[in-house]
Write a protein that holds these residues in place. Structure first.
Motif, mmCIF file in Angstrom:
data_model
loop_
_atom_site.group_PDB
_atom_site.id
_atom_site.type_symbol
_atom_site.label_atom_id
_atom_site.label_comp_id
_atom_site.label_asym_id
_atom_site.label_seq_id
_atom_site.Cartn_x
_atom_site.Cartn_y
_atom_site.Cartn_z
ATOM 1 N N ASN A 169 0.811 -1.212 0.000
ATOM 2 C CA ASN A 169 0.000 0.000 0.000
ATOM 3 C C ASN A 169 0.849 1.268 0.000
ATOM 4 O O ASN A 169 0.455 2.285 -0.590
ATOM 5 C CB ASN A 169 -0.912 0.020 1.228
ATOM 6 N N LYS A 180 3.223 1.593 -3.509
ATOM 7 C CA LYS A 180 2.461 1.231 -4.691
ATOM 8 C C LYS A 180 2.988 1.943 -5.933
ATOM 9 O O LYS A 180 3.313 3.126 -5.897
ATOM 10 C CB LYS A 180 0.978 1.560 -4.481
ATOM 11 N N THR A 215 2.370 2.702 -10.162
ATOM 12 C CA THR A 215 1.395 2.754 -11.237
ATOM 13 C C THR A 215 2.131 2.499 -12.542
ATOM 14 O O THR A 215 3.196 3.073 -12.792
ATOM 15 C CB THR A 215 0.665 4.108 -11.272
ATOM 16 N N SER A 266 1.210 -4.089 -15.201
ATOM 17 C CA SER A 266 0.966 -3.804 -13.783
ATOM 18 C C SER A 266 2.305 -3.945 -13.069
ATOM 19 O O SER A 266 3.181 -4.686 -13.513
ATOM 20 C CB SER A 266 -0.076 -4.758 -13.188
ATOM 21 N N ASP A 296 2.782 5.615 -7.355
ATOM 22 C CA ASP A 296 1.350 5.943 -7.332
ATOM 23 C C ASP A 296 1.099 6.880 -6.154
ATOM 24 O O ASP A 296 0.609 6.484 -5.086
ATOM 25 C CB ASP A 296 0.519 4.664 -7.201
ATOM 26 N N ASN A 355 -0.990 9.329 -5.514
ATOM 27 C CA ASN A 355 -2.354 9.538 -4.997
ATOM 28 C C ASN A 355 -2.811 8.382 -4.129
ATOM 29 O O ASN A 355 -3.448 8.585 -3.093
ATOM 30 C CB ASN A 355 -3.327 9.733 -6.165
ATOM 31 N N SER A 356 -2.485 7.152 -4.555
ATOM 32 C CA SER A 356 -2.895 5.987 -3.778
ATOM 33 C C SER A 356 -2.188 5.951 -2.418
ATOM 34 O O SER A 356 -2.804 5.677 -1.384
ATOM 35 C CB SER A 356 -2.597 4.704 -4.551
ATOM 36 N N ILE A 357 -0.881 6.241 -2.402
ATOM 37 C CA ILE A 357 -0.130 6.253 -1.146
ATOM 38 C C ILE A 357 -0.634 7.387 -0.255
ATOM 39 O O ILE A 357 -0.796 7.209 0.967
ATOM 40 C CB ILE A 357 1.382 6.411 -1.422
ATOM 41 N N ASP A 369 -3.631 8.607 -0.181
ATOM 42 C CA ASP A 369 -4.929 8.190 0.367
ATOM 43 C C ASP A 369 -4.757 7.226 1.539
ATOM 44 O O ASP A 369 -5.518 7.269 2.518
ATOM 45 C CB ASP A 369 -5.775 7.539 -0.735
ATOM 46 N N THR A 370 -3.758 6.343 1.437
ATOM 47 C CA THR A 370 -3.492 5.404 2.536
ATOM 48 C C THR A 370 -3.082 6.148 3.804
ATOM 49 O O THR A 370 -3.569 5.855 4.904
ATOM 50 C CB THR A 370 -2.389 4.409 2.132
ATOM 51 N N SER A 399 -6.038 8.168 5.206
ATOM 52 C CA SER A 399 -6.982 7.288 5.902
ATOM 53 C C SER A 399 -6.474 6.950 7.300
ATOM 54 O O SER A 399 -7.249 6.886 8.265
ATOM 55 C CB SER A 399 -7.192 6.006 5.097
ATOM 56 N N LYS A 429 2.489 14.959 -0.499
ATOM 57 C CA LYS A 429 2.627 14.384 -1.843
ATOM 58 C C LYS A 429 4.039 14.583 -2.385
ATOM 59 O O LYS A 429 4.583 13.697 -3.061
ATOM 60 C CB LYS A 429 1.603 15.004 -2.781
#
Length: 606
Positions: free
Chosen positions: A72, A75, A77, A89, A372, A374-376, A378-379, A382, A495
């Protein structure tokens, strides 16, 4: 029945003895009410502790499933300029690199197909193999195994029923002797035979239903005709092996046993769902069968699929599988290097490539592997949101106002109140039961300190000076003191840190060293949460612990003992009151009797 158990309710005195005793006992019961209230408060306090533990456990699980997983937090992309040709991937360990792929020729799978049509009239692949066998143009060597049910019958007319059902393995022809001397061609059917007008009159034919054993002849048999059926089988089957070649050159072999009542489609389904790696189908349009390897590539120069065993000729002769096409390897050029693979899907440097289509001359695909962000982000966000939610719930308990004037209601008090009034009262009575609680306060302080302290920079922690504190990646404590330590995120700064060095950001949270200062922030938090939960369980237990195993439970047991003893004493006091009032009633009754007698005596003398 003892005298004390008889209650005289003012028959002689005219007093409401019951009300008097109840009033006296209500005063005596005040200590009992206090014990019950104390026990109720302990129960509420226990439940509040357990609610806090549930919140902490939820937070701990959230950390474990989210920010603690490298997949996570690292990650990647993977972007392809043309997914129709190459899709990609990347896993967390993939580097930030670019690839150019051209000259793609996809890998193909080896196959064997029928050399010619397999039937005289198109077979039905949904019906039993035995019922369709007579339609096959080549039945050479097909021999059904099973129990022998050959038999000889004497009959006449156009119908004779065999002495068994669920039969199989019929011969191609049946010869009759005696009253009628003739050879009949066997045609296996399902259901009823054709009516007389539609039976084959040119070629003597016997229509056999193996499920019922009924044989219907295209012409009537003379009386005393002997019908001999040889090689008749019950529970018939064929056996064969399929062997395939794997990419590493080893062989994969599997044995099959197919019942005669199975259809061609059923047989293919069993083969296709096995681990032998073959996909088979029958095409009604061409009346041919195709067997194809599920794996691509040139694995054995065209001999990737082999049929063997007792009944292998069912495939080579009856299904005519003889036209072989070898598999081919995938070929492509990646970053100028021409190479090949057995499969159209392959992994290189933790990046998985899927070749989907051949390229044309001069056509190429660019693949870029990036963080990635944005994904990191978001983790991490959260995680921060869950942390704020958790400490918010704990702070609510620690700062809730305690209304000492609102004690748990007795049953008598509830009886005189409405449900809404009871609810409002108990809401205040339950408030503040964990106010300034030492376990929660200490646990919360440790959680805050774990987040604010820096992580030691060394080879073990894999952290760097630039990102070894939470504030350095844009996460700080709210300036609003009413927030009581909640975190805030500078989105741009976080970021930027992720894009600059995602590995360092991950290690800031999850570094694993031998001491607390060498452990990541999230790892420390999990230790703090675990310690706090253990202390809460020691005090308030859980659903699996008995009252003897935690502090509040033991306190409640002691109160239960005190309640039992006090109730016993109260029963004695109430009995004493009634005994006293009963004695008084008796005395008054005796006095009344004496007064009545004296009045009667004086009345007589006067």
């Amino acid at each position: 029945m003892s005298v004390n158990s008889i209650k005289f309710t003012g028959l002689a005195s005219g007093l409401d003895t019951q009300s008097i005793v109840d009033s006296l006992m209500s005063v005596q019961r005040l200590p009992l009410n206090k014990l019950n209230q104390k026990k109720q408060i302990l129960e509420w306090q226990r439940d509040n502790y357990r609610t806090m533990n549930a919140k902490l456990k939820e937070f701990d699980t959230f950390i474990f499933e989210g920010i603690s997983k490298q997949a996570n937090m690292m990650k990647r992309t993977a972007v392809s300029s043309n997914k129709d040709i190459v899709s990609v991937s990347a896993n967390a360990n993939a580097g930030t690199v670019s690839y150019n792929i051209s000259g793609v020729t996809m890998a193909t799978a080896a196959k064997i197909q029928s050399a010619d049509k397999i039937s005289n009239s198109t077979i039905d692949p949904t019906k039993s193999l035995l019922s369709q066998q007579s339609k096959l143009s080549d039945q050479t060597g097909i021999s059904w195994k099973g129990e022998d049910f050959s038999q000889t019958l004497i009959g006449k007319g156009d119908e004779i029923t065999l002495n068994a059902t669920s039969l199989s393995g019929f011969p191609d022809e049946i010869t009759v002797t005696g009253g009628t001397n003739k050879t009949f061609k066997v045609q296996i059917i399902e259901g009823d035979a054709p009516d007389e007008a539609n039976r084959d009159k040119v070629t003597p034919t016997v229509y056999v239903n193996p499920a019922t054993g009924k044989m219907t002849f295209s012409e009537s048999l003379a009386e005393n005709t002997t019908v001999t059926v040889e090689n008749l089988k019950k529970n018939s089957y064929i056996e064969f092996d399929i062997q395939t070649t794997n990419e590493d050159g080893t062989n994969n072999k599997q044995s099959f046993k197919i019942d005669g009542s199975s259809s061609l489609n059923t047989m293919f389904s069993k083969i296709n769902s096995s681990n032998v790696g073959v996909s088979m189908f029958y095409d009604t349009g061409t009346d041919k069968v195709v067997a194809q390897r599920t794996a691509t590539g040139n694995l054995n120069n065209g001999d990737e699929i082999e049929f063997s065993g007792t009944d292998a000729n069912f495939f080579t002769d009856a299904l005519k599988l003889s036209v072989k096409t070898a598999g081919t390897d995938a070929e492509f050029t990646i970053n100028g290097l021409k190479t090949s693979r057995k499969s159209n899907t392959f992994t290189m440097n933790d990046v998985t490539f899927n070749l989907n289509k051949n390229t044309t001359v001069g056509e190429s695909v660019n693949v870029n592997i990036q963080t990635d962000t944005n994904s990191i982000f978001d983790t991490i966000k959260s995680f921060v949101d869950k942390y704020n939610e958790t400490i918010g719930a704990v702070n609510t308990e620690l700062t809730a106002e305690r209304f000492s004037g609102f004690q748990p209601l007795t049953d008598e008090q509830k009886a005189s109140m409405s449900e809404k009034e009871i609810e409002q009262w108990e809401e205040k009575a339950k408030s503040g039961l964990l106010k300034r609680d030492s376990i929660l306060t200490t646990g919360l302080d440790k959680m805050r300190n774990s987040l604010y302290a820096s992580v030691t920079v060394n080879d073990t922690t894999k952290t760097i000076e630039k990102y070894n504190q939470l504030a350095e990646i844009g996460i700080t404590t709210s300036r609003d003191y009413l927030e009581r330590g909640k975190l805030e995120i500078d989105e741009d700064k976080l970021k930027a840190a992720i894009e600059d060095n995602p590995e360092a950001v991950y290690q800031l949270f999850m570094a694993d060293g031998p001491t607390s200062d060498q452990q990541g922030l999230a790892r420390r938090l999990r230790t703090n949460v675990s310690d706090t939960m253990k202390q809460i369980e020691e005090k308030a237990g859980n659903t699996f612990k008995t009252q003897y195993n935690y502090t509040i439970g033991k306190d409640m047991l002691r109160i239960d003992d005190d309640i039992e003893s006090l109730e016993y004493r109260l029963k004695q006091i109430e009995d004493r009151y009634w005994a006293q009032y009963n004695a008084m009633e008796k005395a008054i009754q005796n006095l009344n009797n004496q007064s009545s007698q004296l009045s009667s005596y004086f009345a007589q003398n006067s």
